[in-house]
Every structure is written in C-alpha cells, then in structure tokens.
Scaffold this motif. Structure first.
Motif, PDB file in Angstrom:
ATOM      1  N   ARG A   1       1.107  -0.913  -0.096  1.00 41.25           N
ATOM      2  CA  ARG A   1       0.029  -0.410   0.096  1.00 41.25           C
ATOM      3  C   ARG A   1       0.748   0.951  -0.155  1.00 41.25           C
ATOM      4  O   ARG A   1       2.185   1.547   0.795  1.00 41.25           O
ATOM      5  CB  ARG A   1      -0.543  -0.052   1.451  1.00 41.25           C
ATOM      6  N   GLN A   2       0.578   2.276  -0.164  1.00 36.57           N
ATOM      7  CA  GLN A   2       0.724   3.922  -0.878  1.00 36.57           C
ATOM      8  C   GLN A   2       0.344   4.800   0.412  1.00 36.57           C
ATOM      9  O   GLN A   2      -0.751   4.439   0.325  1.00 36.57           O
ATOM     10  CB  GLN A   2       0.901   4.348  -2.604  1.00 36.57           C
ATOM     11  N   LYS A   3       1.318   5.165   1.033  1.00 31.79           N
ATOM     12  CA  LYS A   3       0.087   6.268   1.876  1.00 31.79           C
ATOM     13  C   LYS A   3      -0.088   7.755   1.394  1.00 31.79           C
ATOM     14  O   LYS A   3       1.313   8.154   1.416  1.00 31.79           O
ATOM     15  CB  LYS A   3       1.313   5.870   3.655  1.00 31.79           C
TER      16      LYS A   3
ATOM     17  N   GLU B   1      -0.693  11.760   1.720  1.00 29.49           N
ATOM     18  CA  GLU B   1      -0.789  12.799   2.707  1.00 29.49           C
ATOM     19  C   GLU B   1      -1.878  13.882   1.764  1.00 29.49           C
ATOM     20  O   GLU B   1      -1.185  14.062   1.162  1.00 29.49           O
ATOM     21  CB  GLU B   1       0.169  12.775   3.546  1.00 29.49           C
TER      22      GLU B   1
ATOM     23  N   ASP C   1       3.374   1.051   2.772  1.00 30.02           N
ATOM     24  CA  ASP C   1       3.102   0.764   3.895  1.00 30.02           C
ATOM     25  C   ASP C   1       3.578  -1.262   3.689  1.00 30.02           C
ATOM     26  O   ASP C   1       2.890  -1.550   2.715  1.00 30.02           O
ATOM     27  CB  ASP C   1       1.708   0.061   4.294  1.00 30.02           C
TER      28      ASP C   1
END
Length: 167
Positions: free
Chosen positions: A138-140, A142, A164
């Motif tokens: 998963r890419q976080k 913001e 992640d």
C-alpha cells in the motif's frame, strides 16, 4: 455541469510550477495534434520540454520521425529506468498529463511523488483504471490541499509519503 474557471486554477498552477512534461505515446499523439496551435491557452505547456515514454511496458513504440515539429524539445524515453534518471536530474516538478497507462506504471514503480486530482461528480461506468491491480505494498498518501467548488468538482492534492510494508 456548470463551468467554473476557478475549478481549473490548478491547471494554471501546474503550468507555472512544472519544468517538463512526461507523456505516454497515446496522450502525446492526441495533445501534439492540438496544443501547438493553442498558443494562448497553453503557453507554458507548449514551451516546456516534453518526454514521451514509449516502451513495450507502456505502449507501442514511437519513433523520432513520429514527433511533431514546432512543439518544443521532445525526447523519447524507452523505459522506466530512463524516467527514474530524468526524475533524479530534473530540478522542477515533472508533470504527467493524461497518460493513464503511463501513470499506472509510474505509480507501480514508485516514481510518483504527488497526485493533483480534479474529481468530477460523474460515474462513467467502464473506463480506464487510475491505479493498477498488481499486488504491491500500500502507498500512504497525505492530503496537502483540497477545495470543493460550486459545480461539485473537488480538487485533491496528495503527497506520496511512503509504502506500507505490512500491507
């Protein structure tokens, strides 16, 4: 849907901030047929250097002879390693416009730092996926900026802040 000029202010800002434009073959061929004549609408897009990613991973091959004259400096990149090298060398942001297949491949390779999204209040049914369906961490993201407009369009700007490894 009503046209609201302020909903497209992000596009003017992208023209001001970007140092170059990265396109897939299909988007390059579509935009290069029209944008060079739209001098008033896209002056900075037209002037900035362009890089066309044309590989078996992203699209069919594009040759130097296929490039349009009079649309600024255009360089063909043959793989994502060349894109990564460009990203390391370029000082200003590199803009990807259109180019859905290219964007998916860049995301899968971890080569996108920020997403500028304009979300329109429409469900279209079938169409191109924004993200691929490969199995990867998963890419976080913001959220760094958002705005909603009276016509229902929403501007969302996300920075990619990491992967992640547990996902």
């Amino acid at each position: 849907m009503d046209f609201l000029e302020e909903a497209y202010g992000l596009k003017a800002r992208e023209q001001d901030e970007a140092g170059s434009m990265l396109l897939g073959r299909v988007s390059y061929q579509a935009f290069s047929a029209v944008w060079p004549q739209m001098v008033d609408e896209f002056p900075k897009y037209n002037a900035m250097p362009k890089y066309v990613v044309s590989t078996y991973v992203v699209s069919t091959t594009l040759a130097e002879g296929d490039l349009v004259e009079g649309w600024g400096t255009t360089t063909i990149l043959r793989d994502l390693d060349e894109v990564a090298a460009l990203k390391q060398a370029e000082g200003a942001p590199i803009l990807v416009h259109g180019s859905a297949t290219l964007a998916r491949n860049l995301s899968d390779a971890g080569l996108i730092d920020r997403y500028h999204l304009l979300v329109f209040p429409w469900i279209l049914g079938a169409g191109k996926r924004m993200w691929s369906d490969i199995d990867k961490p998963r890419q976080k993201l913001e959220l760094v900026e958002s705005e909603a407009y009276g016509n229902g369009v929403q501007k969302l700007i996300y920075d990619v802040v990491g992967f992640d490894p547990e996902a």
